[in-house]
Write an enzyme that holds these catalytic residues in place. Sequence first.
Site, PDB file in Angstrom:
ATOM      1  N   GLU A  82       0.743  -1.119   0.007  1.00 12.74           N
ATOM      2  CA  GLU A  82       0.013   0.156   0.112  1.00 12.74           C
ATOM      3  C   GLU A  82       0.940   0.933  -0.012  1.00 12.74           C
ATOM      4  O   GLU A  82       1.718   1.370   1.099  1.00 12.74           O
ATOM      5  CB  GLU A  82      -1.376  -0.591   1.157  1.00 12.74           C
ATOM      6  CG  GLU A  82      -1.932  -1.074   1.665  1.00 12.74           C
ATOM      7  CD  GLU A  82      -2.585  -1.344   0.216  1.00 12.74           C
ATOM      8  OE1 GLU A  82      -3.518  -0.400  -1.087  1.00 12.74           O
ATOM      9  OE2 GLU A  82      -2.672  -3.145   0.118  1.00 12.74           O
ATOM     10  N   CYS A 123      -1.234   8.955   3.880  1.00 15.68           N
ATOM     11  CA  CYS A 123      -0.955   8.842   2.672  1.00 15.68           C
ATOM     12  C   CYS A 123      -2.214   8.931   1.767  1.00 15.68           C
ATOM     13  O   CYS A 123      -2.624   9.798   0.769  1.00 15.68           O
ATOM     14  CB  CYS A 123      -0.895   7.464   2.920  1.00 15.68           C
ATOM     15  SG  CYS A 123      -2.058   6.188   3.800  1.00 15.68           S
TER      16      CYS A 123
HETATM   17  P1  NAD Z   1       9.568   4.816   2.571  1.00 14.45           P
HETATM   18  O1  NAD Z   1       9.144   4.128   1.010  1.00 14.45           O
HETATM   19  O2  NAD Z   1      10.616   5.553   2.893  1.00 14.45           O
HETATM   20  O3  NAD Z   1       9.481   3.918   3.650  1.00 14.45           O
HETATM   21  C1  NAD Z   1       9.107   2.729   4.365  1.00 14.45           C
HETATM   22  C2  NAD Z   1       9.719   1.890   4.687  1.00 14.45           C
HETATM   23  O4  NAD Z   1      10.183   1.127   3.628  1.00 14.45           O
HETATM   24  C3  NAD Z   1      10.586   1.692   5.596  1.00 14.45           C
HETATM   25  O5  NAD Z   1      10.850   0.936   6.540  1.00 14.45           O
HETATM   26  C4  NAD Z   1      12.037   2.276   5.397  1.00 14.45           C
HETATM   27  O6  NAD Z   1      13.408   2.166   5.816  1.00 14.45           O
HETATM   28  C5  NAD Z   1      11.847   1.088   4.077  1.00 14.45           C
HETATM   29  N1  NAD Z   1      12.769   1.876   3.342  1.00 14.45           N
HETATM   30  C6  NAD Z   1      13.135   2.877   2.376  1.00 14.45           C
HETATM   31  N2  NAD Z   1      13.982   2.706   1.181  1.00 14.45           N
HETATM   32  C7  NAD Z   1      14.339   1.094   1.297  1.00 14.45           C
HETATM   33  C8  NAD Z   1      15.018   0.413  -0.139  1.00 14.45           C
HETATM   34  N3  NAD Z   1      15.415   0.919  -0.624  1.00 14.45           N
HETATM   35  N4  NAD Z   1      14.167  -1.270  -0.186  1.00 14.45           N
HETATM   36  C9  NAD Z   1      13.878  -1.389   1.303  1.00 14.45           C
HETATM   37  N5  NAD Z   1      12.968  -0.900   1.349  1.00 14.45           N
HETATM   38  C10 NAD Z   1      13.501   0.770   2.015  1.00 14.45           C
HETATM   39  O7  NAD Z   1       8.456   5.698   3.146  1.00 14.45           O
HETATM   40  P2  NAD Z   1       7.419   6.580   4.531  1.00 14.45           P
HETATM   41  O8  NAD Z   1       8.379   7.664   4.097  1.00 14.45           O
HETATM   42  O9  NAD Z   1       8.398   5.576   5.551  1.00 14.45           O
HETATM   43  O10 NAD Z   1       6.043   7.014   4.458  1.00 14.45           O
HETATM   44  C11 NAD Z   1       5.307   7.401   3.864  1.00 14.45           C
HETATM   45  C12 NAD Z   1       5.053   6.587   3.012  1.00 14.45           C
HETATM   46  O11 NAD Z   1       3.952   5.975   2.777  1.00 14.45           O
HETATM   47  C13 NAD Z   1       4.198   7.625   2.065  1.00 14.45           C
HETATM   48  O12 NAD Z   1       4.518   8.018   0.283  1.00 14.45           O
HETATM   49  C14 NAD Z   1       2.529   7.651   1.902  1.00 14.45           C
HETATM   50  O13 NAD Z   1       1.552   7.765   1.285  1.00 14.45           O
HETATM   51  C15 NAD Z   1       2.996   6.021   2.120  1.00 14.45           C
HETATM   52  N6  NAD Z   1       1.972   5.748   3.067  1.00 14.45           N
HETATM   53  C16 NAD Z   1       1.143   4.605   1.969  1.00 14.45           C
HETATM   54  C17 NAD Z   1       0.288   4.092   2.938  1.00 14.45           C
HETATM   55  C18 NAD Z   1      -1.388   3.151   2.152  1.00 14.45           C
HETATM   56  O14 NAD Z   1      -2.083   2.685   3.139  1.00 14.45           O
HETATM   57  N7  NAD Z   1      -1.612   3.349   0.808  1.00 14.45           N
HETATM   58  C19 NAD Z   1      -0.466   4.828   4.636  1.00 14.45           C
HETATM   59  C20 NAD Z   1       0.874   4.735   4.795  1.00 14.45           C
HETATM   60  C21 NAD Z   1       1.810   5.891   4.178  1.00 14.45           C
END
Ligand code: NAD
Length: 535
Positions: A289, A323
């Site tokens: 998501e 999000c």
């Molecule tokens: P992010 O993508 O930066 O990080 C999410 C997770 O991925 C973290 O644990 C992070 O450490 C990990 N991550 C980061 N880079 C990575 C890589 N290269 N390889 C593997 N893992 C990696 O997101 P965020 O800043 O934590 O959260 C915000 C984002 O999440 C926004 O885009 C938001 O829209 C989305 N979000 C979506 C929902 C939904 O239900 N659709 C809910 C909450 C947040």
Amino acid sequence: MSGPQFPLPQNEPEVSFRPGSEAAAELSRALGQRDVVEIPAVIGGKRYFSNDVVEVRAPHDTQRLLARIHRPTEAQIKEAIASNKSVAKDWANLTHASRATILHRAADIIATRKRMTITAATMLGQSKTVDQAEPDAACELIDFLRFNAYNAQRVHAEQPMSVPTAVNRTDWRPLEGFVYAVSPFNFTAIGGNLTTAPAIMGNTVLWKPSEKSALANWIFFEALEEAGLPPGVINFVPGDAELTTRVALSSPDLAGIHFTGSSAVFQSLWKNVASRVDAFRTIPRLVGETGGKDFVLAHPSANASEVAIALIRGAFEYQGQKCSAASRAYIPRSLWGAVSQEMRERLATLKIGDVANHDTFMGAVISQASHQKLSRVLAAAKDDSAVKFVSGGRTWSEPGYFVEPTVLEVSDPKHSLMQEELFGPVLTVFVYEDNAWNETLELIDSTSQYALTGSIFCTDRFALHHAEKVLVNAAGNLYLNDKPTGAMIGQQPFGGGRASGTNDKAGSHLNLQRWASPRVVKETYLPPREWTFGA
Ligand code: NAD
């Protein structure tokens, strides 16, 4: 499925933190706690501390050190995967009732003795006001646990029909391997769901939380341990994102990824898995998501004040870091004067600052990187003749990463501000001519790659019905005459399509089904003793 039946849960009620109340006093004590928490990796029940430490500081008060994350080494991450494997069979063989009881116990621990600690950790670590933290870190987390336990029971109950000569049944087997759960910073509850949804279906889980929410996630992990989750079922691995992912994805035992975060990271995980799909024992299930560019559309028949309030709450609660946050709005010219005036007046009184103060509406954005990005975007908007500032626009970085709630008006409906997810308190508005309703619907549908949430304010029933039809693929969660945020477990199962993810509806039985590989068993009562059809 035999065994006890767990009743349909109720949503966990919110506690009131009215100034002067016992709850407010208790929360204030939890917020005042100054011990720096050492967060280890936990593998097979053993705690691992290391020299590779990342500090966790309050985004609204960067002087305040809250915790130190001890990142595991590559060898330890491999050990965690081995530990998942060593307990997998026993966990899969437990009854649903045993697993569900652990989730219920964890929910009750969060609801009672850890409630203030996890709420305070979410307020401090993720810069949420209590109005945002408690519904997340307590209520939604508890709901995920109880509803996952309940919905797994619904999945098990789904059985094929039998006939007079044979009986058929479905074994809802867990996947063959471990699930890699990667959680985002913005909701403490999501870490609870990404881990326990696969676990309740009998899977083992390697959990990599976000560094930015690690404190609250750690408190939740301790609650799971206290609830009796056997060692190794969920291993807590707060490691470097790229390293942890590289190790997890190079294991042939990777059976699934349960991800919430940005679209770019999920797409990179998907490509990585796809590029070596023949190296896994089983084709991994990928559930993600991801981002949104969520719209609010007002029809000329809408009430201007209702639209203004929905925009303020939808766009600026938790600094726009949901999000589902409203980040693009389409307002008819006839309403825009009243909507923009009300927004300007109300935003002028909105308080930004320390989340511990009862009247604060907005804390800080999560990190220096986010602050720098938003500052850059707002600086560029000031130099852009296609953008008008309706309200806000300032940023400051003492004592934390603050961004004013900002409303921008664009003359070009396809401006990048209408397309890209910024994940901050920035709302961009396009004012459409009242007679361009149909064109505006097409515009909404075609402007952004995302399709997560959206809302339509309209009191004309025919127009509302028509809009709902045209925007059928523009949002996985559509709100009519309501803001686009605040989905409740059991009420609005959450997720979107297009670049917003796989839309597997967190908190529902649809998500749980992804963590099972059903085996269907037929048993015939009297096997035939003749081979000819006429016999
Ligand atoms: P992010 O993508 O930066 O990080 C999410 C997770 O991925 C973290 O644990 C992070 O450490 C990990 N991550 C980061 N880079 C990575 C890589 N290269 N390889 C593997 N893992 C990696 O997101 P965020 O800043 O934590 O959260 C915000 C984002 O999440 C926004 O885009 C938001 O829209 C989305 N979000 C979506 C929902 C939904 O239900 N659709 C809910 C909450 C947040």
